[in-house]
Write a protein that holds these residues in place. Sequence first.
Motif, PDB file in Angstrom:
ATOM      1  N   TYR A 184      38.214  45.354  59.274  1.00  0.00           N
ATOM      2  CA  TYR A 184      38.943  44.090  59.113  1.00  0.00           C
ATOM      3  C   TYR A 184      39.401  43.805  57.693  1.00  0.00           C
ATOM      4  O   TYR A 184      40.034  42.799  57.440  1.00  0.00           O
ATOM      5  CB  TYR A 184      38.112  42.938  59.653  1.00  0.00           C
ATOM      6  CG  TYR A 184      37.947  43.051  61.153  1.00  0.00           C
ATOM      7  CD1 TYR A 184      39.037  42.913  62.006  1.00  0.00           C
ATOM      8  CD2 TYR A 184      36.710  43.329  61.706  1.00  0.00           C
ATOM      9  CE1 TYR A 184      38.893  43.044  63.380  1.00  0.00           C
ATOM     10  CE2 TYR A 184      36.555  43.447  63.085  1.00  0.00           C
ATOM     11  CZ  TYR A 184      37.649  43.299  63.907  1.00  0.00           C
ATOM     12  OH  TYR A 184      37.512  43.424  65.264  1.00  0.00           O
ATOM     13  N   GLY A 185      39.094  44.675  56.752  1.00  0.00           N
ATOM     14  CA  GLY A 185      39.624  44.545  55.405  1.00  0.00           C
ATOM     15  C   GLY A 185      38.717  43.815  54.432  1.00  0.00           C
ATOM     16  O   GLY A 185      37.770  43.148  54.826  1.00  0.00           O
ATOM     17  N   PHE A 186      39.042  43.973  53.150  1.00  0.00           N
ATOM     18  CA  PHE A 186      38.257  43.359  52.085  1.00  0.00           C
ATOM     19  C   PHE A 186      39.067  43.339  50.804  1.00  0.00           C
ATOM     20  O   PHE A 186      40.115  43.974  50.705  1.00  0.00           O
ATOM     21  CB  PHE A 186      36.939  44.117  51.871  1.00  0.00           C
ATOM     22  CG  PHE A 186      37.099  45.587  51.597  1.00  0.00           C
ATOM     23  CD1 PHE A 186      37.187  46.062  50.292  1.00  0.00           C
ATOM     24  CD2 PHE A 186      37.163  46.516  52.632  1.00  0.00           C
ATOM     25  CE1 PHE A 186      37.335  47.417  50.038  1.00  0.00           C
ATOM     26  CE2 PHE A 186      37.307  47.870  52.385  1.00  0.00           C
ATOM     27  CZ  PHE A 186      37.395  48.316  51.072  1.00  0.00           C
ATOM     28  N   GLY A 187      38.570  42.616  49.821  1.00  0.00           N
ATOM     29  CA  GLY A 187      39.240  42.517  48.529  1.00  0.00           C
ATOM     30  C   GLY A 187      40.134  41.295  48.469  1.00  0.00           C
ATOM     31  O   GLY A 187      40.016  40.366  49.267  1.00  0.00           O
ATOM     32  N   ASN A 188      41.051  41.292  47.525  1.00  0.00           N
ATOM     33  CA  ASN A 188      41.955  40.177  47.263  1.00  0.00           C
ATOM     34  C   ASN A 188      43.376  40.739  47.196  1.00  0.00           C
ATOM     35  O   ASN A 188      43.660  41.584  46.352  1.00  0.00           O
ATOM     36  CB  ASN A 188      41.563  39.530  45.923  1.00  0.00           C
ATOM     37  CG  ASN A 188      42.460  38.394  45.524  1.00  0.00           C
ATOM     38  OD1 ASN A 188      43.627  38.315  45.908  1.00  0.00           O
ATOM     39  ND2 ASN A 188      41.924  37.507  44.712  1.00  0.00           N
ATOM     40  N   VAL A 189      44.280  40.243  48.048  1.00  0.00           N
ATOM     41  CA  VAL A 189      45.630  40.797  48.113  1.00  0.00           C
ATOM     42  C   VAL A 189      46.399  40.655  46.799  1.00  0.00           C
ATOM     43  O   VAL A 189      47.386  41.352  46.586  1.00  0.00           O
ATOM     44  CB  VAL A 189      46.469  40.202  49.263  1.00  0.00           C
ATOM     45  CG1 VAL A 189      45.863  40.555  50.592  1.00  0.00           C
ATOM     46  CG2 VAL A 189      46.635  38.711  49.110  1.00  0.00           C
ATOM     47  N   GLN A 190      45.961  39.789  45.907  1.00  0.00           N
ATOM     48  CA  GLN A 190      46.593  39.652  44.601  1.00  0.00           C
ATOM     49  C   GLN A 190      46.041  40.670  43.597  1.00  0.00           C
ATOM     50  O   GLN A 190      46.574  40.828  42.512  1.00  0.00           O
ATOM     51  CB  GLN A 190      46.385  38.235  44.052  1.00  0.00           C
ATOM     52  CG  GLN A 190      46.968  37.155  44.932  1.00  0.00           C
ATOM     53  CD  GLN A 190      48.462  37.306  45.135  1.00  0.00           C
ATOM     54  OE1 GLN A 190      49.201  37.608  44.202  1.00  0.00           O
ATOM     55  NE2 GLN A 190      48.917  37.117  46.365  1.00  0.00           N
ATOM     56  N   GLN A 191      44.964  41.348  43.991  1.00  0.00           N
ATOM     57  CA  GLN A 191      44.330  42.343  43.122  1.00  0.00           C
ATOM     58  C   GLN A 191      44.130  43.625  43.918  1.00  0.00           C
ATOM     59  O   GLN A 191      45.077  44.158  44.459  1.00  0.00           O
ATOM     60  CB  GLN A 191      43.026  41.779  42.569  1.00  0.00           C
ATOM     61  CG  GLN A 191      43.238  40.546  41.704  1.00  0.00           C
ATOM     62  CD  GLN A 191      41.938  39.851  41.349  1.00  0.00           C
ATOM     63  OE1 GLN A 191      40.869  40.230  41.804  1.00  0.00           O
ATOM     64  NE2 GLN A 191      42.035  38.825  40.532  1.00  0.00           N
ATOM     65  N   SER A 242      43.278  49.602  41.550  1.00  0.00           N
ATOM     66  CA  SER A 242      43.544  49.789  40.129  1.00  0.00           C
ATOM     67  C   SER A 242      42.442  50.612  39.470  1.00  0.00           C
ATOM     68  O   SER A 242      41.331  50.731  39.990  1.00  0.00           O
ATOM     69  CB  SER A 242      43.710  48.447  39.421  1.00  0.00           C
ATOM     70  OG  SER A 242      42.549  47.674  39.550  1.00  0.00           O
ATOM     71  N   TYR A 243      42.781  51.166  38.321  1.00  0.00           N
ATOM     72  CA  TYR A 243      41.858  52.042  37.605  1.00  0.00           C
ATOM     73  C   TYR A 243      40.541  51.348  37.269  1.00  0.00           C
ATOM     74  O   TYR A 243      39.478  51.939  37.378  1.00  0.00           O
ATOM     75  CB  TYR A 243      42.531  52.562  36.327  1.00  0.00           C
ATOM     76  CG  TYR A 243      41.628  53.412  35.487  1.00  0.00           C
ATOM     77  CD1 TYR A 243      41.293  54.699  35.895  1.00  0.00           C
ATOM     78  CD2 TYR A 243      41.075  52.931  34.311  1.00  0.00           C
ATOM     79  CE1 TYR A 243      40.443  55.485  35.144  1.00  0.00           C
ATOM     80  CE2 TYR A 243      40.224  53.712  33.551  1.00  0.00           C
ATOM     81  CZ  TYR A 243      39.915  54.984  33.972  1.00  0.00           C
ATOM     82  OH  TYR A 243      39.073  55.753  33.227  1.00  0.00           O
ATOM     83  N   ASN A 244      40.598  50.097  36.887  1.00  0.00           N
ATOM     84  CA  ASN A 244      39.390  49.388  36.461  1.00  0.00           C
ATOM     85  C   ASN A 244      38.856  48.448  37.540  1.00  0.00           C
ATOM     86  O   ASN A 244      38.239  47.436  37.247  1.00  0.00           O
ATOM     87  CB  ASN A 244      39.673  48.605  35.177  1.00  0.00           C
ATOM     88  CG  ASN A 244      40.799  47.611  35.347  1.00  0.00           C
ATOM     89  OD1 ASN A 244      41.468  47.599  36.377  1.00  0.00           O
ATOM     90  ND2 ASN A 244      41.017  46.781  34.361  1.00  0.00           N
ATOM     91  N   THR A 245      39.060  48.783  38.800  1.00  0.00           N
ATOM     92  CA  THR A 245      38.634  47.932  39.906  1.00  0.00           C
ATOM     93  C   THR A 245      37.117  47.747  39.945  1.00  0.00           C
ATOM     94  O   THR A 245      36.357  48.634  39.538  1.00  0.00           O
ATOM     95  CB  THR A 245      39.114  48.500  41.259  1.00  0.00           C
ATOM     96  OG1 THR A 245      38.802  47.565  42.284  1.00  0.00           O
ATOM     97  CG2 THR A 245      38.463  49.843  41.568  1.00  0.00           C
ATOM     98  N   GLU A 246      36.714  46.600  40.451  1.00  0.00           N
ATOM     99  CA  GLU A 246      35.292  46.343  40.672  1.00  0.00           C
ATOM    100  C   GLU A 246      34.864  46.817  42.057  1.00  0.00           C
ATOM    101  O   GLU A 246      33.684  46.884  42.357  1.00  0.00           O
ATOM    102  CB  GLU A 246      35.001  44.851  40.514  1.00  0.00           C
ATOM    103  CG  GLU A 246      35.210  44.361  39.085  1.00  0.00           C
ATOM    104  CD  GLU A 246      34.932  42.878  38.936  1.00  0.00           C
ATOM    105  OE1 GLU A 246      34.406  42.258  39.884  1.00  0.00           O
ATOM    106  OE2 GLU A 246      35.243  42.352  37.867  1.00  0.00           O
TER     107      GLU A 246
END
Length: 137
Positions: A31-38, A15-19
């Motif tokens: 192996y990935g990172f972040g939150n699948v809901q975000q 998203s545009y305002n991602t952290e």
Amino acid sequence: MDTEGKGWTVVQRNSYNTEITWKEPWSTYKYGFGNVQQDYWPGNEYLSLLTRQNTYKVRFVVEDKSNNTRYAEYDIFSVEDEPSGYPLRLGRYSGDGEDYLTTYHSGLEGIHDNMKFNTTDKDQDQTSGNCASSYGG
């Protein structure tokens, strides 16, 4: 994700305002990172395993700050394995957005199709500098 009556698996959300800065090392992208809901990245290893199972399409949906939405779709999508450098493979383009992945655009340093994945600690692109240090993997 339901688009035009078709079910899609979301393999990245940014998203545009991602952290998230997207300037992660190879092992984190593997192996990935972040939150699948975000905002998230599922992992190159998992994308490679998934796309080896069948022939898949990919659709990139981009929404700008003014809520205008465009898409770019490719009739073939795969990510090869780690020993190959996780290169992206794309088929024919269709859509109402620009094709920034399989055609050359001056100022964007080349084409992404058939290129190996690049991270801050593993520079595999064809430019003189490490693009991932500036823009992320």
